[in-house]
Enzyme design. Structure first.
Site, short mmCIF file in Angstrom:
data_model
loop_
_atom_site.label_atom_id
_atom_site.label_comp_id
_atom_site.label_asym_id
_atom_site.label_seq_id
_atom_site.Cartn_x
_atom_site.Cartn_y
_atom_site.Cartn_z
CE LYS A 66 -3.71 -2.74 1.92
NZ LYS A 66 -4.42 -3.29 3.09
CD GLN A 110 -3.19 -4.81 6.33
OE1 GLN A 110 -3.06 -3.83 5.61
NE2 GLN A 110 -3.86 -5.89 5.94
CG ASP A 133 -8.93 -0.25 4.34
OD1 ASP A 133 -8.91 -0.48 3.11
OD2 ASP A 133 -8.63 -1.10 5.20
#
Ligand code: NAP
Length: 292
Positions: A66, A110, A133
């Site tokens: 990312k 994450q 996200d």
């Protein structure tokens, strides 16, 4: 748009390869231009903060990928790594700091975090304007109601991929296998928003094969290698395989399907690159709004 057809051998139909790698590259190219425009207008570079808790090698790889994607489109990443022993309170404090940091436009935590952390509380602590996200309950609720929100990156990436190939989803019977908060569940709501009739299957579903037999679109998000058997999937189906396992296999037994279904996502090179491209796209949108 991305009409890459593969002639099916021994059959009069043709199977469409949904090439996530190609679509994500094209998306990144457009994003790079938008980032350059933003920099020219504001003199600022968008920043995605990435939070990695613990030392899981797969998670570290995803976070690194990312960060690399940020650089490809001209953005910066702010990588923050916290020890595996981090508490919920410590992670919440770190998120609060990033929420308050005007230089940071997007925050990625994450998944998964170590077991002692309340992941839901931490996801929901991310400022909705920086939740690029798409992991927060507020964004999920707004998306489900058809209101503007950052979609959960993997299912949103799948929607972008289907849109890139101009597949008309209206009225299709979509069967989503998996109901996790960041994948199966938001996927089902996005497909409902796209006017599919949606069936959601999970570990307590009885007779999965019977549900799949009636599918026009299958999304497999189970987390078990080749769990969805080719024999369960009808010829006319569009098959989206969100899974990724060592050796480059997904959650679907794709081999026998490649020449007989309507369309499928390869593994690798299907859903994975679209997840990252979508995270980039949503970060660019957040920066455009923040710098306006
Ligand atoms: P997850 O949180 O483990 O969820 C798996 C889901 O599958 C659960 O809802 C579970 O049902 C369901 N399931 C388990 N066994 C089943 C069975 N026998 N029959 C039907 N459903 C069953 O996994 P996830 O995070 O959603 O990830 C799913 C897959 O996507 C994994 O392979 C992961 O690697 C991949 N993934 C890819 C990306 C990407 O960017 N490409 C991103 C995220 C995830 P219950 O709810 O009843 O337990």
């Amino acid at each position: 748009m991305f009409s890459l057809y593969i002639a099916a051998q021994g059959s009069c139909m043709s199977t469409l390869l949904l090439d996530g790698k190609a679509v994500s590259l094209a998306t990144e190219k457009k994003l790079a231009q938008r980032v350059a425009d933003l920099q020219a207008r504001s003199g600022r570079t968008p920043i995605l903060a990435t939070l990695l808790v613990g030392d899981d090698p797969a998670s570290a790889t995803y976070v690194r990928m990312k960060g690399e994607a940020c650089r490809r489109v001209g953005m910066a990443s702010l990588p923050i790594t916290l020890p595996a022993s981090t508490s919920t309170a410590q992670l919440l404090a770190q998120i609060a700091e990033l929420n308050a940091n005007p230089d940071v436009q997007g925050i990625l935590l994450q998944h998964p975090v170590p077991a002692q952390i309340d992941e839901r509380a931490c996801f929901d602590a991310i400022d909705a304007g920086k939740d690029v996200d798409g992991v927060g309950c507020l964004g999920f609720g707004r998306m489900s109601m058809g209101l503007p929100a950052y979609g959960s990156a993997t299912p949103q990436g799948i929607m972008h991929l289907l849109a890139a190939y101009e597949l008309d989803l209206t009225g299709l019977h979509a069967v989503v296998v998996g109901r996790s908060p960041i994948l199966g569940r938001p996927m089902a709501m996005m497909l409902l928003q796209a006017d599919c009739t949606v069936t959601v299957c999970h570990s307590r579903t009885r007779d999965l094969a019977r549900h799949l037999a009636g599918a026009d679109l299958v999304v497999a998000a189970v987390g078990k290698p080749e769990f969805v058997k080719a024999a369960w999937i009808p010829d006319h189906a569009i098959v989206v395989d969100a899974g990724y396992h060592p050796g480059g296999i997904g959650d679907v037994e794709l081999g026998p399907l490649k020449s007989r279904v309507r369309a499928y996502t390869p593994v690798p090179g299907g859903v994975g690159p679209m997840t990252i491209a979508t995270l980039m796209q949503q970060t660019v949108i957040a920066a455009e709004q923040s710098f306006a």
